[in-house]
Write an enzyme that holds these catalytic residues in place. Structure first.
Site, PDB file in Angstrom:
ATOM      1  N   HIS A  53     -18.108  30.760   6.053  1.00 17.80           N
ATOM      2  CA  HIS A  53     -19.606  30.272   5.941  1.00 17.80           C
ATOM      3  C   HIS A  53     -19.838  29.508   4.832  1.00 17.80           C
ATOM      4  CE1 HIS A  53     -23.886  30.164   6.346  1.00 17.80           C
ATOM      5  NE2 HIS A  53     -23.915  30.965   5.266  1.00 17.80           N
ATOM      6  N   HIS A  77     -23.464  30.447  -2.776  1.00 15.06           N
ATOM      7  CA  HIS A  77     -24.801  30.664  -2.211  1.00 15.06           C
ATOM      8  C   HIS A  77     -25.125  32.214  -1.909  1.00 15.06           C
ATOM      9  CE1 HIS A  77     -23.817  29.723   2.002  1.00 15.06           C
ATOM     10  NE2 HIS A  77     -25.031  30.314   2.307  1.00 15.06           N
ATOM     11  N   GLU A  81     -26.801  37.722  -3.289  1.00 19.07           N
ATOM     12  CA  GLU A  81     -27.322  38.634  -2.354  1.00 19.07           C
ATOM     13  C   GLU A  81     -26.550  39.656  -1.707  1.00 19.07           C
ATOM     14  OE1 GLU A  81     -31.024  38.532   0.963  1.00 19.07           O
ATOM     15  OE2 GLU A  81     -29.937  36.566   0.433  1.00 19.07           O
ATOM     16  N   ASP A  82     -25.283  38.897  -1.412  1.00 24.37           N
ATOM     17  CA  ASP A  82     -24.420  39.683  -0.539  1.00 24.37           C
ATOM     18  C   ASP A  82     -23.409  40.507  -1.274  1.00 24.37           C
ATOM     19  OD1 ASP A  82     -25.700  38.725   1.639  1.00 24.37           O
ATOM     20  OD2 ASP A  82     -24.554  37.447   2.376  1.00 24.37           O
ATOM     21  N   ASP A 150     -26.491  25.670   4.768  1.00 19.84           N
ATOM     22  CA  ASP A 150     -26.371  27.123   5.423  1.00 19.84           C
ATOM     23  C   ASP A 150     -26.869  27.382   6.763  1.00 19.84           C
ATOM     24  OD1 ASP A 150     -26.385  30.078   4.958  1.00 19.84           O
ATOM     25  OD2 ASP A 150     -28.492  30.065   4.725  1.00 19.84           O
TER      26      ASP A 150
END
Length: 195
Positions: A53, A77, A81-82, A150
């Site tokens: 991704h 990116h 967060e992940d 994205d």
């Protein structure tokens, strides 16, 4: 625009970004290696390794001839967060510009698409306000470019989601992302998002 294969190699990205000087490509290589380690073991709903991704997003960014920090931020990116990577670590490793774009992209993800009193399918001023907020929040246009890249890859892999979620994501794309790409004059992304 080409998509990344299931065998995520940085080589196609480096070939696409040949317009950059070799010393700038090192930043891209380091960002890829870091993102690949951070996302190791994670999978997308499609079954692909997660790194596919951000690599696809970076390919889109490179096709727009963006500078190395924007490509690096596209690769990174989702690590904040992940993967729980603190933004100060991103700044220390890749510089303040990259960290600012990663943080900006992460914050844009947290903006709700629908207003609290709005139902799906209603045309409203809210979508226009979101488009304006995207542009206003992006001190660096790189953040918006990364978010478009994205979303483009997410649309390319939409079939992995249940029908109701596909519809919601498609509506959001048509009302926010495609018009945003249009305003920025990025026709190829606009057309593919609409398709």
């Amino acid at each position: 625009m080409t998509t990344v294969s299931q065998d995520p190699s940085i080589q196609p990205l480096l070939e696409r970004a040949q317009y950059l000087p070799e010393e700038k490509l090192r930043l891209v290589e380091e960002a890829f290696a870091f993102a690949a380690r951070a996302h190791e073991g994670q999978r997308r709903l499609t079954g692909d390794p997660y790194i596919v991704h951000p690599l696809d997003a970076a390919m889109t960014v490179a096709s727009l001839l963006m500078d190395a920090p924007v490509i690096a931020a596209a690769l990174l990116h989702d690590v904040q967060e992940d993967c729980g990577v603190p933004n100060d670590e991103i700044a220390r490793r890749f510089g303040a510009d990259v960290a600012r774009m990663v943080d900006g992209a992460t914050k844009l993800d947290k903006i709700p698409w629908l207003a609290p009193d709005e139902r799906p399918g209603e045309q409203s001023v809210h979508a226009e306000n979101l488009r304006r907020m995207f542009l206003a929040m992006a001190n660096d246009i790189g953040v918006v470019i990364i978010k478009l890249a994205d979303r483009l890859h997410n649309m390319r892999t939409l079939e992995a989601h249940p029908p109701a979620k596909r519809l919601r994501i498609a509506q959001e794309t048509m009302e926010i992302y495609a018009p945003l790409a249009n305003r920025l004059g990025i026709w190829q992304i606009k057309w593919e998002l609409e398709d």
